[in-house]
Motif scaffolding. Structure first.
Motif, PDB file in Angstrom:
ATOM      1  N   GLY A 328       0.781  -1.232   0.000  1.00 26.57           N
ATOM      2  CA  GLY A 328       0.000   0.000   0.000  1.00 26.57           C
ATOM      3  C   GLY A 328       0.814   1.284   0.000  1.00 26.57           C
ATOM      4  N   ASP A 329       2.077   1.181  -0.409  1.00 21.96           N
ATOM      5  CA  ASP A 329       2.911   2.386  -0.423  1.00 21.96           C
ATOM      6  C   ASP A 329       4.108   2.104  -1.348  1.00 21.96           C
ATOM      7  N   THR A 330       4.432   3.053  -2.228  1.00 21.15           N
ATOM      8  CA  THR A 330       5.472   2.801  -3.237  1.00 21.15           C
ATOM      9  C   THR A 330       6.837   2.566  -2.609  1.00 21.15           C
ATOM     10  N   MET A 331       7.265   3.468  -1.737  1.00 20.41           N
ATOM     11  CA  MET A 331       8.631   3.360  -1.214  1.00 20.41           C
ATOM     12  C   MET A 331       8.814   2.104  -0.363  1.00 20.41           C
ATOM     13  N   ARG A 332       7.793   1.770   0.426  1.00 22.94           N
ATOM     14  CA  ARG A 332       7.933   0.552   1.252  1.00 22.94           C
ATOM     15  C   ARG A 332       7.887  -0.706   0.392  1.00 22.94           C
ATOM     16  N   THR A 333       7.136  -0.648  -0.707  1.00 22.10           N
ATOM     17  CA  THR A 333       7.093  -1.806  -1.612  1.00 22.10           C
ATOM     18  C   THR A 333       8.472  -2.003  -2.236  1.00 22.10           C
ATOM     19  N   ILE A 334       9.080  -0.901  -2.666  1.00 24.36           N
ATOM     20  CA  ILE A 334      10.416  -1.010  -3.263  1.00 24.36           C
ATOM     21  C   ILE A 334      11.430  -1.429  -2.196  1.00 24.36           C
ATOM     22  N   GLY A 335      11.267  -0.888  -0.984  1.00 21.42           N
ATOM     23  CA  GLY A 335      12.164  -1.263   0.118  1.00 21.42           C
ATOM     24  C   GLY A 335      12.074  -2.752   0.428  1.00 21.42           C
ATOM     25  N   MET A 336      10.854  -3.276   0.447  1.00 20.86           N
ATOM     26  CA  MET A 336      10.651  -4.717   0.695  1.00 20.86           C
ATOM     27  C   MET A 336      11.303  -5.525  -0.431  1.00 20.86           C
ATOM     28  N   TRP A 337      11.046  -5.092  -1.680  1.00 20.50           N
ATOM     29  CA  TRP A 337      11.619  -5.824  -2.831  1.00 20.50           C
ATOM     30  C   TRP A 337      13.136  -5.891  -2.702  1.00 20.50           C
ATOM     31  N   LYS A 338      13.752  -4.733  -2.391  1.00 20.93           N
ATOM     32  CA  LYS A 338      15.224  -4.649  -2.342  1.00 20.93           C
ATOM     33  C   LYS A 338      15.766  -5.495  -1.192  1.00 20.93           C
ATOM     34  N   GLY A 339      15.092  -5.408  -0.037  1.00 20.50           N
ATOM     35  CA  GLY A 339      15.536  -6.193   1.114  1.00 20.50           C
ATOM     36  C   GLY A 339      15.469  -7.682   0.814  1.00 20.50           C
ATOM     37  N   LEU A 340      14.393  -8.087   0.150  1.00 20.60           N
ATOM     38  CA  LEU A 340      14.230  -9.508  -0.184  1.00 20.60           C
ATOM     39  C   LEU A 340      15.258  -9.930  -1.236  1.00 20.60           C
ATOM     40  N   PHE A 341      15.461  -9.062  -2.213  1.00 15.36           N
ATOM     41  CA  PHE A 341      16.422  -9.375  -3.279  1.00 15.36           C
ATOM     42  C   PHE A 341      17.815  -9.564  -2.666  1.00 15.36           C
ATOM     43  N   GLU A 383       9.897 -12.289   6.976  1.00 14.04           N
ATOM     44  CA  GLU A 383       9.702 -11.876   8.365  1.00 14.04           C
ATOM     45  C   GLU A 383      10.723 -10.793   8.746  1.00 14.04           C
ATOM     46  N   VAL A 384      11.996 -11.047   8.404  1.00 12.36           N
ATOM     47  CA  VAL A 384      13.053 -10.097   8.782  1.00 12.36           C
ATOM     48  C   VAL A 384      12.836  -8.755   8.078  1.00 12.36           C
ATOM     49  N   VAL A 385      12.642  -8.812   6.756  1.00  9.55           N
ATOM     50  CA  VAL A 385      12.538  -7.561   5.989  1.00  9.55           C
ATOM     51  C   VAL A 385      11.232  -6.836   6.355  1.00  9.55           C
ATOM     52  N   GLY A 386      10.163  -7.604   6.523  1.00  9.36           N
ATOM     53  CA  GLY A 386       8.874  -7.003   6.872  1.00  9.36           C
ATOM     54  C   GLY A 386       8.936  -6.291   8.212  1.00  9.36           C
ATOM     55  N   ARG A 387       9.645  -6.880   9.182  1.00 16.65           N
ATOM     56  CA  ARG A 387       9.757  -6.228  10.501  1.00 16.65           C
ATOM     57  C   ARG A 387      10.623  -4.971  10.411  1.00 16.65           C
ATOM     58  N   ASN A 388      11.732  -5.098   9.642  1.00 15.38           N
ATOM     59  CA  ASN A 388      12.626  -3.914   9.490  1.00 15.38           C
ATOM     60  C   ASN A 388      11.870  -2.725   8.931  1.00 15.38           C
ATOM     61  N   LEU A 389      10.943  -2.995   8.023  1.00 13.73           N
ATOM     62  CA  LEU A 389      10.241  -1.887   7.377  1.00 13.73           C
ATOM     63  C   LEU A 389       8.874  -1.621   7.999  1.00 13.73           C
ATOM     64  N   ALA A 390       8.627  -2.270   9.114  1.00 16.47           N
ATOM     65  CA  ALA A 390       7.357  -2.095   9.857  1.00 16.47           C
ATOM     66  C   ALA A 390       6.132  -2.391   8.980  1.00 16.47           C
TER      67      ALA A 390
END
Ligand SMILES: Cc1ncc(COP(=O)(O)O)c(C=O)c1O
Length: 392
Positions: A328-341, A383-390
């Motif tokens: 539901g937010d562009t920057m957090r979506t990109i942040g999640m993608w990058k963290g997972l990548f 879990e790790v990336v999702g928690r980091n980005l709240a």
């Protein structure tokens, strides 16, 4: 004004590239199905449509290689003229049988199938009715035809009825829906849609790109609902479970015959190479010989959905191996993608305008060949990336 001015002004993707957060056109150095690699670094692939994991199946690869030996690398012409092989016709018979329709017609891509079929059928004065989340190739097929387009809210049957009831009886009507929606992983409400089409005299075409090989024991959405006879046209692509490239339309013989002689994307484009055609025939054999693959991909999907929900992620309305993680937010979506990548997990960020603003998501998708260990690693990384980005 210089036509190219808009190109010079298009800098958003360059900025993302320079900032190291550009998530598209990622050149993989290897792809073994569930495992891919980027610059030699392993990635668990949760962003492909290789649902049954057949792109690397020995029988599929062998059939494709043998077809090159027999027929060469290209048909160098359209189905209409020099580019029809017996192999295409063999595949058309197999596909018609597979989906339970009289006749099938093979195109060179799924996109071309939708462009050609919809524009051939929906002529001047006709109306094509689309779900708002239909795939772009359906939308473009509708645009290409001479008819008019009406759209209804995603899977909202009251809205579909509103649209259908507003169209005069004198107009030809075609409803086109994704069977399994490619971003949300939810299913078209075919029981209601078929009933409404009957009530209002509309024809129905289902794009089963993501459901073929996955739902209805692999036969698709109409089979899943037991509504094959109520769906007029079944379309699908070979670029997903069938481990190749290409597409097809299946329906009553006379309708497909008409499409064959009017679909410009069929007539004016070179036909599917023998190697890709043979790969689909082999994929069909494997699905019949190894039905446990269809079962496994659905089990994997259930397990992952439960896993994500248990961690606190929102998986939208998914009931299939396509599982969106709603951010539901562009920057957090990109942040999640990058963290997972960076953690070795490949997923696809879906941003506005592909989804409405505020509904940005990560599209994840699963395969019969994902191992339990890989699935655990994916959930741990989320879990790790999702928690980091709240996000959770
Ligand atoms: C629902 C749907 N229809 C059609 C297509 C087009 O298929 P192809 O990749 O064969 O062009 C796709 C592929 O992205 C799709 O998801």
């Amino acid at each position: 004004m210089d036509l190219f001015e808009k190109c010079d002004q298009y800098i958003v993707a360059r900025e993302a590239e320079e900032g190291g957060y550009y998530p598209y056109f990622i050149a993989l150095s290897g792809s073994e199905g569930a495992q891919a690699s980027y610059r030699g670094r392993p990635l668990i692939m949760c962003g492909s449509n290789n649902y049954l994991g057949l792109t690397t199946h020995p029988k599929v690869k062998q059939a494709s290689a043998e077809a090159i030996e027999t027929y060469g690398t290209s048909c160098t012409g359209s189905r209409f003229l020099n580019g029809t092989l017996e192999l295409h016709e063999d595949l058309e018979r197999r596909l018609a049988d597979w989906v339970g329709k009289e006749t099938a017609l093979v195109f060179s891509t799924g996109m071309q199938t939708n462009l050609g079929v919809i524009s051939a059928l929906v002529g001047r004065g006709d109306i094509v009715i689309l779900d708002k989340e239909d795939h772009a190739s359906i939308v473009d097929g509708a645009r290409l035809g001479y008819g008019n387009t009406r759209r209804y809210r995603h899977n909202d049957m009251d809205d579909l009825e509103r649209v259908l009831s507003g169209i005069p009886d004198s107009k030809g009507k075609l409803v086109v829906v994704d069977g399994l929606f490619s971003m949300g992983g939810d299913l078209a409400d075919l029981p209601r849609i078929t009933a409404l089409c009957q009530e209002y005299g509309a024809r129905l075409m289902v794009d089963d790109a993501h459901a073929m090989g996955v739902l209805g024991d692999g036969h698709g959405t109409a089979a899943h609902f037991g509504l094959t006879d109520e769906v007029d046209l079944i379309m699908s692509t070979f670029s997903k479970s069938f481990a190749s490239i290409g597409g097809f339309i299946a329906g009553d013989d006379q309708i497909v015959h008409y499409i064959k002689h009017h679909a410009r994307s069929l007539i004016f484009s070179a036909s599917l190479p023998a190697s890709n055609t043979a790969a689909v025939l082999a994929a069909l054999d494997v699905i019949q010989e190894e039905p446990e693959r269809v079962q496994r991909v659905n089990e994997v999907a259930d397990r992952m959905r439960r896993g994500f929900q248990g961690l606190g992620f929102d998986t939208g309305s998914s009931v299939t191996p396509v599982i969106p993680i709603m951010i539901g937010d562009t920057m957090r979506t990109i942040g999640m993608w990058k963290g997972l990548f960076d953690a070795g997990v490949f997923v696809n960020p879906v941003l506005s305008p592909a989804v409405p603003e505020g509904q940005e998501l990560l599209r994840t998708s699963y395969m019969a060949t994902h191992t339990d260990e890989q699935l655990e690693q994916v959930l741990s990384a989320f879990e790790v990336v999702g928690r980091n980005l709240a996000v959770i």
